[in-house]
Scaffold this active site. Structure first.
Site, mmCIF file in Angstrom:
data_model
loop_
_atom_site.group_PDB
_atom_site.id
_atom_site.type_symbol
_atom_site.label_atom_id
_atom_site.label_comp_id
_atom_site.label_asym_id
_atom_site.label_seq_id
_atom_site.Cartn_x
_atom_site.Cartn_y
_atom_site.Cartn_z
ATOM 1 N N SER A 197 0.839 -1.205 0.000
ATOM 2 C CA SER A 197 0.000 0.000 0.000
ATOM 3 C C SER A 197 0.866 1.245 0.000
ATOM 4 O O SER A 197 1.908 1.289 0.665
ATOM 5 C CB SER A 197 -0.916 0.016 1.221
ATOM 6 O OG SER A 197 -1.575 1.263 1.338
ATOM 7 N N TYR A 212 -3.614 -0.237 9.911
ATOM 8 C CA TYR A 212 -3.539 -0.646 8.500
ATOM 9 C C TYR A 212 -2.152 -0.341 7.928
ATOM 10 O O TYR A 212 -1.533 -1.196 7.280
ATOM 11 C CB TYR A 212 -4.609 0.077 7.691
ATOM 12 C CG TYR A 212 -4.487 -0.124 6.194
ATOM 13 C CD1 TYR A 212 -4.822 -1.346 5.602
ATOM 14 C CD2 TYR A 212 -4.030 0.908 5.373
ATOM 15 C CE1 TYR A 212 -4.708 -1.535 4.242
ATOM 16 C CE2 TYR A 212 -3.911 0.729 4.002
ATOM 17 C CZ TYR A 212 -4.252 -0.493 3.437
ATOM 18 O OH TYR A 212 -4.125 -0.672 2.084
#
Length: 324
Positions: A197, A212
């Site tokens: 990510s 996250y």
């Protein structure tokens, strides 16, 4: 002017000349390095040929294959002549992807229904292992993952969400690698692609998405380390880092900076076997470079402000839903 002063002036001039020469050499080396990196970047994104994926074997496996990047990568693998194993939790969606692949390619398709959030994760992994016991998985795409429903401070992350974030982004990725790494070592070939990510690989921080970001940071470092560990064993490990891709999870529409999942997957497939960490879409790689030029405190403030707005909108939507 006496001889002593003349000598001192000459020595001072010589020292100044040497300093200028050193600065010029440093500047030249800097420019040379910049030109080299620019040429390398251009070659990597526009001229470099994709590797023949069949070198890794006849079968690939994709987790989270029913939507978004996972679905698109499974379709692209099939178009490259790779048989695919689809792993997902929705039987109907797996069937839809299977039909789409078989209608557009000659690839063989298998599907495995597994809910990675089931308390008995080992049973799910055993089911995958059993379903692939008679084939050699040469390409493993660890795509399954989860983010926050919307931005929130860490003390607002409940135990259920925290468990999902760590299990899907960290534990499942690790265990899937453990599942197929031994057979790849035995055959001396394989490719492991972990979807990371931009929250970690590109941005200096990702406030209000801390768990996250931390989980995806684990994925990136795991990939970098495994790349070094196994690059001499015929196994290519890579972490692919997208910024926004137009998927259900990102809640964005296709644009110049946020490509559609199908287009992104074509670029992602072409990157397999090269750098340990890469952003497949060239526009996002330029964005990455620009972001690195912004001082971190300024970027942190921008991200915090943006994510606070996302939090406010998410809370308002959630409260409205409760009132209905």
């Amino acid at each position: 002017m006496n001889a002593g002063k003349m000598k001192g002036m000459l020595e001072g001039s010589a020292a100044q000349d040497r300093m200028l020469l050193v600065l010029a050499a440093i500047g030249f080396l800097f420019i040379l390095r910049f030109v080299y990196l620019l040429v390398l970047w251009f070659y990597s994104y526009f001229l470099r040929p994709a590797k023949n994926l069949q070198r890794y074997g006849e079968w690939g496996l994709v987790t989270g294959a029913t939507d978004g990047i996972g679905r698109a990568m499974a379709i692209q693998l099939a178009r490259k002549g790779i048989n695919v194993v689809l792993v997902g939790r929705s039987a109907s969606k797996l069937e839809d992807v299977t039909k789409e692949i078989t209608s557009k390619s000659r690839a063989e398709v298998r599907s495995v229904i597994v809910d990675f959030m089931d308390d008995d994760l080992n049973a799910g992994l055993a089911k995958i292992a059993q379903s692939t016991s008679d084939i050699q998985i040469g390409i493993l795409v660890n795509n399954v993952g989860i983010s926050y429903p919307y931005a929130r401070f860490m003390h607002e992350v409940d135990a259920g969400l925290e468990k999902s974030l760590l299990r899907l982004n960290c534990e499942v990725t690790t265990k899937m690698i453990h599942l197929y790494l031994p057979s790849m070592l035995k055959s001396k070939r394989g490719a492991i692609i972990n979807v990371g990510s931009g929250a970690v690989g590109i941005l200096p921080s990702y406030p209000l998405y801390a768990v996250y970001a931390g989980a995806k940071g684990y994925v990136e470092q795991l990939s970098r380390s495994l790349y070094v560990e196994y690059k001499h064993s015929g196994i290519d490990v890579q972490c692919q880092i997208p910024l926004y891709v137009a998927t259900k999870m990102s809640k964005t529409r296709p644009s110049f900076t946020s490509p559609a999942a199908d287009y992104y997957a074509k670029l992602a497939i072409a990157c397999i076997g090269y750098e340990p960490v890469i952003t497949p879409y060239w526009v996002q790689s330029v964005m990455w470079f620009i972001i690195t030029l912004i001082p971190e405190p300024i970027m942190d403030s921008i991200l915090l402000s943006n994510n606070l707005n996302i939090r406010r909108r998410g809370q308002a939507k959630e409260n409205a839903a409760k009132k209905e």
